[in-house]
Design an enzyme around this catalytic site. Structure first.
Site, PDB file in Angstrom:
ATOM      1  N   GLU A  53      30.030  90.917   4.582  1.00  0.00           N
ATOM      2  CA  GLU A  53      30.710  89.787   4.933  1.00  0.00           C
ATOM      3  C   GLU A  53      31.729  89.496   3.997  1.00  0.00           C
ATOM      4  O   GLU A  53      31.568  89.939   2.614  1.00  0.00           O
ATOM      5  CB  GLU A  53      29.894  88.657   4.729  1.00  0.00           C
ATOM      6  CG  GLU A  53      30.304  87.111   5.178  1.00  0.00           C
ATOM      7  CD  GLU A  53      29.357  86.218   5.240  1.00  0.00           C
ATOM      8  OE1 GLU A  53      29.656  85.077   5.724  1.00  0.00           O
ATOM      9  OE2 GLU A  53      28.288  86.148   4.629  1.00  0.00           O
ATOM     10  N   LYS A 126      32.209  84.370  13.349  1.00  0.00           N
ATOM     11  CA  LYS A 126      30.595  83.746  12.912  1.00  0.00           C
ATOM     12  C   LYS A 126      30.402  82.399  13.676  1.00  0.00           C
ATOM     13  O   LYS A 126      31.113  81.519  13.467  1.00  0.00           O
ATOM     14  CB  LYS A 126      30.745  83.765  11.523  1.00  0.00           C
ATOM     15  CG  LYS A 126      29.322  83.300  10.794  1.00  0.00           C
ATOM     16  CD  LYS A 126      29.246  83.287   9.389  1.00  0.00           C
ATOM     17  CE  LYS A 126      28.145  82.939   8.723  1.00  0.00           C
ATOM     18  NZ  LYS A 126      28.291  82.893   7.137  1.00  0.00           N
ATOM     19  N   CYS A 167      25.819  87.268   8.698  1.00  0.00           N
ATOM     20  CA  CYS A 167      25.073  86.753   7.336  1.00  0.00           C
ATOM     21  C   CYS A 167      23.996  85.461   8.334  1.00  0.00           C
ATOM     22  O   CYS A 167      23.107  85.812   8.601  1.00  0.00           O
ATOM     23  CB  CYS A 167      26.079  85.778   6.774  1.00  0.00           C
ATOM     24  SG  CYS A 167      25.447  85.538   4.988  1.00  0.00           S
TER      25      CYS A 167
END
Length: 295
Positions: A53, A126, A167
């Site tokens: 990330e 995300k 994440c």
């Protein structure tokens, strides 16, 4: 869920290079790092390079970042990744990098999969943002800087389908369950985990996502002290469908290369067919509470 499609030979194995980085707050320095990593991955015979990330930029100063962050078509880090992919015939999973949002306000935390000719195969923004209050630490509000994505993305590749995430998504198991039901063989979870949550939860969450879905998990991570002042946990990991840790990079910056036997996905799912054994059920919380109160 969006599914992207490319020509597939359903290869039984993939040689995967996973990078652990300590990304800078400028595109230029990170491009230099990834250029070296791609050359090393190619020399090792890797089919795919997986980055963490924020591989393109780690910069918590929004005003400073806004001077560099641009859209997908002009982003210098993505352009460099595409050039490297084409140069080496190397697939690259970019982990993520900040891009300008559609409304010109908050950024997108965007993850791309690039094929060996330098073409974008898939993009994932995300979905779940890190808005938390950790004990003894300042509140963290990723949503102040980033807008959430709204679509899961499954990329079809020569090695089968890959599920994309970033994440904090790792804490939302239904996303990965949907990917598994759609046939995913590899789940990408590139990260920049905080130190406290990394020590407490990181390895457990990765192994759980692999075990419960019978998938490989590839989790390239940021590690160390960054130019913008933050510190990240590291411990980039590859976990196989049985939950065995194939690679654990600890605090080492650099590259780990592993050959993944993708037939293990089907073997594991046959041994423990939880995807097939799943059953629909009803749940009425109010009724449950009433039963407890009268017991």
């Amino acid at each position: 869920m969006t599914t992207t499609t490319v020509a597939t030979n359903d290869h039984a194995t993939i040689r995967l290079a996973m990078a652990q980085m300590c990304s800078s707050n400028t595109h230029v320095r990170n491009i230099e790092i990834v250029t070296s990593l791609a050359a090393e991955a190619h020399a090792a015979g890797a089919d795919l390079l997986a980055l963490p990330e924020a591989s393109g930029m780690v910069n918590k100063d929004v005003a400073s970042a806004r001077l560099s962050v641009t859209d997908e078509t002009r982003d210098p880090f993505l352009a460099a990744c595409r050039e490297l992919a084409a140069k080496y015939g190397l697939w690259i999973h970019t982990g993520s990098t900040p891009l300008a949002g559609a409304d010109g306000g908050r950024f997108s935390n965007a993850s791309h999969l690039i094929d060996g000719s330098g073409v974008f195969v898939a993009r994932y923004d995300k979905i779940h943002l890190f808005d938390v209050d950790l004990p003894g630490e300042i509140s963290r509000r990723e949503s102040d800087r980033y807008a959430p994505g709204g679509e899961a993305v499954l990329a079809d590749t020569p090695w089968g389908p890959f599920g994309m995430s970033v994440c904090y998504d790792v804490r939302f198991p239904h996303l990965y369950r949907d990917y598994a039901h759609a046939g995913a063989r590899i789940l990408f979870i590139p990260s920049a985990f905080a130190m406290s949550t990394g020590e407490a939860h990181w390895a457990t969450l990765l192994r759980a996502r692999a075990i419960e879905n019978g998938c490989y998990v590839v989790a390239a991570a940021q590690c160390g002290h960054h130019d913008d002042g933050r510190e990240t946990w590291g411990q980039s990991m590859i976990v196989d469908p049985w939950g065995t840790v194939v690679e654990d990079m600890g605090k080492r910056i650099g590259l780990a290369v592993a050959d993944l036997d993708l037939s293990l996905v089907l073997k594991t799912r046959r041994s423990i067919p939880s995807l097939v054994n799943e059953r629909d059920y009803s749940f009425e919380p109010d009724a449950t509470n009433r039963r407890r109160q009268t017991a």
